[in-house]
Scaffold this motif. Sequence first.
Motif, mmCIF file in Angstrom:
data_model
loop_
_atom_site.group_PDB
_atom_site.id
_atom_site.type_symbol
_atom_site.label_atom_id
_atom_site.label_comp_id
_atom_site.label_asym_id
_atom_site.label_seq_id
_atom_site.Cartn_x
_atom_site.Cartn_y
_atom_site.Cartn_z
ATOM 1 N N ILE A 55 0.942 -1.539 -7.389
ATOM 2 C CA ILE A 55 1.065 -0.167 -7.243
ATOM 3 C C ILE A 55 1.929 0.519 -6.384
ATOM 4 O O ILE A 55 2.654 1.360 -6.898
ATOM 5 N N LEU A 56 1.938 0.064 -5.244
ATOM 6 C CA LEU A 56 2.717 0.902 -4.175
ATOM 7 C C LEU A 56 4.089 -0.029 -4.280
ATOM 8 O O LEU A 56 5.366 0.999 -3.970
ATOM 9 N N SER A 57 4.555 -0.691 -5.223
ATOM 10 C CA SER A 57 5.949 -1.311 -5.232
ATOM 11 C C SER A 57 6.228 -0.936 -6.822
ATOM 12 O O SER A 57 7.261 -1.451 -7.214
ATOM 13 N N THR A 66 -3.058 9.755 -5.289
ATOM 14 C CA THR A 66 -1.559 10.005 -4.795
ATOM 15 C C THR A 66 -0.908 8.775 -3.979
ATOM 16 O O THR A 66 -1.665 8.387 -3.184
ATOM 17 N N VAL A 67 0.218 8.412 -4.335
ATOM 18 C CA VAL A 67 0.806 7.275 -3.501
ATOM 19 C C VAL A 67 2.212 7.727 -3.148
ATOM 20 O O VAL A 67 3.180 7.679 -4.133
ATOM 21 N N ARG A 68 2.250 7.724 -2.131
ATOM 22 C CA ARG A 68 4.003 8.219 -1.534
ATOM 23 C C ARG A 68 4.236 6.892 -0.769
ATOM 24 O O ARG A 68 3.657 6.513 0.330
ATOM 25 N N VAL A 69 5.374 6.535 -1.052
ATOM 26 C CA VAL A 69 6.132 5.310 -0.334
ATOM 27 C C VAL A 69 7.417 5.736 0.133
ATOM 28 O O VAL A 69 8.370 6.233 -0.751
ATOM 29 N N ALA A 70 7.696 5.632 1.303
ATOM 30 C CA ALA A 70 9.170 5.797 1.737
ATOM 31 C C ALA A 70 9.286 7.267 1.512
ATOM 32 O O ALA A 70 10.769 7.745 1.163
ATOM 33 N N GLY A 71 8.341 8.097 1.511
ATOM 34 C CA GLY A 71 8.527 9.649 1.296
ATOM 35 C C GLY A 71 8.611 9.966 0.045
ATOM 36 O O GLY A 71 8.815 11.427 -0.340
#
Lengths: 319, 264
Positions: A55-57, A66-71
């Motif tokens: 999910i994160l990738s 809510t998923v925020r990755v690298a902003g």
Amino acid sequence: MTTTNFPGAMVEVSGLRKAYRRQVVLDGVDLRVPEATVFALLGPNGAGKTTTVQILSTLIRADAGTVRVAGHDVTAEPDRVRAAIGVTGQFSAVDALLTGAENLRLMTDLRHLGRVEGRRVVDDLLARFDLTEAAGKPVAAYSGGMKRRLDLAMTLVGRPRLIFLDEPTAGLDPRSRRAMWQIVRELVAEGATVFLTTQYLEEADHLADRVALLDGGRLVAEGSPAELKRLVPGGHVRLHFTDAAHLAAAAGLFPAAARHDDDLTLRVPGDGSVSGVRALLDRLDAAGVAVDSLSLHTPDLDDVFLALTGHPTEEKVTA
Amino acid sequence: MSTLAHTVGDSATMLRRNLKHAVRYPSLTVMVIALPVIFLLLFVYVFGGTLGNGLGGVAGGRSAYADYVTPGILLLAMAGAAQGTAIAVAMDMTEGIVARFRTMSIARAAVLTGHVVGAVAQTLLGLAVVVGVALLVGFRPDAGPAQWLAAVGLLTLTAFAITWLSVALGMVPKSVESASNLPMPLLLLPFLGSGFVPTDSMPAWLGWFAEHQPFTPIMETLRGLLLAGQVDGGDAVAAVAWCAGISLLGYLWARRLYDRDPSR
Ligand SMILES: Nc1ncnc2c1ncn2[C@@H]1O[C@H](COP(=O)(O)OP(=O)(O)OP(=O)(O)O)[C@@H](O)[C@H]1O
Ligand SMILES: [Mg+2]
């Protein structure tokens, strides 16, 4: 490292949920990974580690949260997220029909590094991962460990700011495992953030700034390795009995212990200190319980589970 | 770099990857080329004498049938190539590296475009072999450079359309076996059209289907270009329209399938 709410977090997850049909895999997970740190997600088979990484990738979508990755939000701006991350999944993601060098070349081309720079990066990575000699061989002829190293090398092309490693050392021999740890440390020293999953507390202990423990779709513990180990000071003492009656009697004395009737053992959580063991034996003596033998175990994931969830990991898997 | 330049560059990278696969593991390609050649020989030498007389032309016989059947065999070759493409795509989608591609910032259509361009090139190569063998066994086209150019253009367009469709078909099922079955009906279309016998020799209901299915106008236009020296305008328009429609449908379907969440 800092745990305050500064805006430079590379991963910010709240209320993450995911189910496969009826089976709930992630049931409200919250995570924060600050920049330039190593975060380790621990859990037994089927806990949902891979699902979380996927999910994160941006590989699969969450049901809620809510998923925020690298902003960037993973559903709203997946391409922004993808530009910032590198992923080494649990299962080999190399092209078996190409050679090692061609696999890396594929990555430098897709990262648009250009001919000269691309060749330099490929040569560097081959050398760094001890693959120079095998560079011209088709990957189908690589050993498992070589494939794993190539997999990681491919992930590092283009210097991603955030690197996901799903069980990076599974299947590696001890020497390769240490080499992998060393590489993770170097990456973080260069400013990268690493999100890894593992089944081994020892690995998290060596590498991670923060560790989270996944069980039953929730994080049951989060903290530095030292904090977690304080929860399970010294692993457990395993008591072996010659008959079931003594096992039952001993189990009555230690309600927190895990009882295994098939091999007549009882695992009592506790530190491995001399005084601790002596106190344990004194209690057994006082109750007139005969112990055949005992062995000491330093903490592993099982012990953390035993201490934190009250059930060992095996139960979880079959539950 | 602009988005377009990225799309072209990434697609070229993927194309290189697919061509390397095809060169190193040529068994699928060989099979895809061998099938139509075998059918060509079978139809010319086994059935050709009789069927050629039934065409009702002046010459008749085997040589007339070689002329008649070659466009049909070319379409059969494309249908066979479609099966090969679907298998290749289905196998590729199970590879870990495609999961890696999905987590990378790559032009969205590049993985599929790489497959399509590679497969079209392979198909055209196969068609060239079929035409070569056909010339050896009696195919005597009567076409100038302009007609040849138009024929190659139409074949390319058809290969493009069928390939986009088969890329989508390769992604529909989860297993490679089912993916190899889905394009099967395409193999029947040359037979259920004007590929091997004229449609007016069929029962009325079948003739109606044969007249109105996509392969027939394509085969008739090829015959017009290569043999008759004149093309029926209606057939030509229908052929191009079918190709455009199938390409668009295949493209949109394939994109949709590629973008679907693998966990659902
Ligand atoms: N595609 C899928 N379809 C249905 N269920 C799935 C799918 N992928 C995972 N699951 C289920 O979700 C749960 C979590 O799986 P996941 O792979 O995330 O676990 P994990 O923590 O990575 O385990 P391991 O240590 O074995 O790698 C498992 O019970 C698994 O059966
Ligand atoms: Mg996993």
